[in-house]
Write a protein that holds these residues in place. Structure first.
Motif, PDB file in Angstrom:
ATOM      1  N   ALA A  24       0.832  -1.207   0.000  1.00  0.00           N
ATOM      2  CA  ALA A  24       0.000   0.000   0.000  1.00  0.00           C
ATOM      3  C   ALA A  24       0.867   1.257   0.000  1.00  0.00           C
ATOM      4  O   ALA A  24       0.593   2.210  -0.739  1.00  0.00           O
ATOM      5  N   LEU A  25       1.917   1.263   0.806  1.00  0.00           N
ATOM      6  CA  LEU A  25       2.793   2.435   0.861  1.00  0.00           C
ATOM      7  C   LEU A  25       3.576   2.610  -0.432  1.00  0.00           C
ATOM      8  O   LEU A  25       3.823   3.741  -0.862  1.00  0.00           O
ATOM      9  N   PRO A  29       2.264   7.902  -3.643  1.00  0.00           N
ATOM     10  CA  PRO A  29       3.300   8.821  -4.139  1.00  0.00           C
ATOM     11  C   PRO A  29       3.933   9.669  -3.044  1.00  0.00           C
ATOM     12  O   PRO A  29       5.154   9.840  -3.024  1.00  0.00           O
ATOM     13  N   GLY A  30       3.137  10.210  -2.150  1.00  0.00           N
ATOM     14  CA  GLY A  30       3.692  11.065  -1.099  1.00  0.00           C
ATOM     15  C   GLY A  30       4.686  10.326  -0.220  1.00  0.00           C
ATOM     16  O   GLY A  30       5.739  10.864   0.134  1.00  0.00           O
ATOM     17  N   PHE A  31       4.362   9.096   0.134  1.00  0.00           N
ATOM     18  CA  PHE A  31       5.260   8.300   0.972  1.00  0.00           C
ATOM     19  C   PHE A  31       6.551   7.992   0.223  1.00  0.00           C
ATOM     20  O   PHE A  31       7.647   8.157   0.771  1.00  0.00           O
ATOM     21  N   LEU A  35      10.425   9.155   1.109  1.00  0.00           N
ATOM     22  CA  LEU A  35      11.580   8.265   1.252  1.00  0.00           C
ATOM     23  C   LEU A  35      12.699   8.669   0.291  1.00  0.00           C
ATOM     24  O   LEU A  35      13.875   8.622   0.655  1.00  0.00           O
ATOM     25  N   ALA A  36      12.317   9.065  -0.924  1.00  0.00           N
ATOM     26  CA  ALA A  36      13.330   9.526  -1.888  1.00  0.00           C
ATOM     27  C   ALA A  36      14.021  10.779  -1.354  1.00  0.00           C
ATOM     28  O   ALA A  36      15.249  10.908  -1.442  1.00  0.00           O
ATOM     29  N   GLN A  37      13.247  11.700  -0.776  1.00  0.00           N
ATOM     30  CA  GLN A  37      13.839  12.908  -0.202  1.00  0.00           C
ATOM     31  C   GLN A  37      14.830  12.550   0.900  1.00  0.00           C
ATOM     32  O   GLN A  37      15.940  13.084   0.936  1.00  0.00           O
ATOM     33  N   LEU A  38      14.443  11.642   1.773  1.00  0.00           N
ATOM     34  CA  LEU A  38      15.347  11.226   2.850  1.00  0.00           C
ATOM     35  C   LEU A  38      16.631  10.627   2.297  1.00  0.00           C
ATOM     36  O   LEU A  38      17.727  10.930   2.768  1.00  0.00           O
ATOM     37  N   LEU A 152       8.697  14.725 -15.041  1.00  0.00           N
ATOM     38  CA  LEU A 152       7.496  14.464 -14.242  1.00  0.00           C
ATOM     39  C   LEU A 152       7.491  15.298 -12.962  1.00  0.00           C
ATOM     40  O   LEU A 152       6.452  15.862 -12.580  1.00  0.00           O
ATOM     41  N   LEU A 153       8.625  15.369 -12.284  1.00  0.00           N
ATOM     42  CA  LEU A 153       8.694  16.165 -11.061  1.00  0.00           C
ATOM     43  C   LEU A 153       8.446  17.635 -11.357  1.00  0.00           C
ATOM     44  O   LEU A 153       7.753  18.326 -10.593  1.00  0.00           O
ATOM     45  N   ASN A 154       8.975  18.121 -12.472  1.00  0.00           N
ATOM     46  CA  ASN A 154       8.739  19.527 -12.836  1.00  0.00           C
ATOM     47  C   ASN A 154       7.285  19.776 -13.223  1.00  0.00           C
ATOM     48  O   ASN A 154       6.780  20.891 -13.033  1.00  0.00           O
ATOM     49  N   ARG A 155       6.596  18.765 -13.742  1.00  0.00           N
ATOM     50  CA  ARG A 155       5.163  18.921 -14.019  1.00  0.00           C
ATOM     51  C   ARG A 155       4.361  18.931 -12.723  1.00  0.00           C
ATOM     52  O   ARG A 155       3.391  19.660 -12.590  1.00  0.00           O
TER      53      ARG A 155
END
Length: 159
Positions: A24-25, A29-31, A35-38, A152-155
């Motif tokens: 589920a996690l 996308p937010g989760f 994790l990518a940010q961390l 995608l991130l810039n969109r």
């Protein structure tokens, strides 16, 4: 023997006791972005530690370098920082000789931020580390996937 893998956000000695169901996690996308940010922040602190740069100060230096005279309120808005928190960082950067504040010639009430030569040198050193750092962090993706990820991130996050 099974190799020990580390999940993003966990230290090597903080592995969960058993395998957890994270389906589920993994579809959240937010989760996954968190994790990518961390992961990126942990890597950033390792790679840029010698320069004394944090992700926030790197971003502040880069915006001021690319937009000389940017007002603190615009910088705070762009970086999603509360203005009092940004002012505290700017005070430290100014007292360390990396930035200077000038009164706007157009509006004497307004403040404009500029890099000092010392600040320009520091962000130049940081910028030299950026490309190899990004290559290392994005190595699991092909060049085309890396471009797609950024598109995608810039969109999602138009600046």
């Amino acid at each position: 023997m099974r190799s020990k893998t580390v999940r993003p956000g966990l230290k090597p000695d903080q592995q969960p006791e058993k395998s957890l169901d994270l389906r589920a996690l993994r579809r959240t996308p937010g989760f996954m972005l968190r994790l990518a940010q961390l992961k990126f922040f942990e890597g950033f602190y390792e790679e840029f530690a010698a320069l004394g740069l944090t992700p926030a100060t790197y971003a502040i230096f880069a915006v001021i370098r690319d937009n000389p005279g940017v007002p603190p309120s615009s910088l705070a808005s762009l970086l999603r920082l509360r203005l009092p928190n940004l002012i505290k960082i700017l005070n430290e950067l100014e007292s360390s000789g990396f930035i200077k504040r000038n009164r706007s010639k157009a509006d004497r009430r307004a403040v404009e931020l500029m890099l000092t030569p010392k600040g320009a040198k520091l962000i130049a050193e940081g910028a030299r580390l950026t490309e190899p750092y990004n290559e290392k962090m994005l190595a699991p993706l092909s060049a085309a996937e890396q471009r797609t990820l950024l598109e995608l991130l810039n969109r999602l996050l138009p600046l």
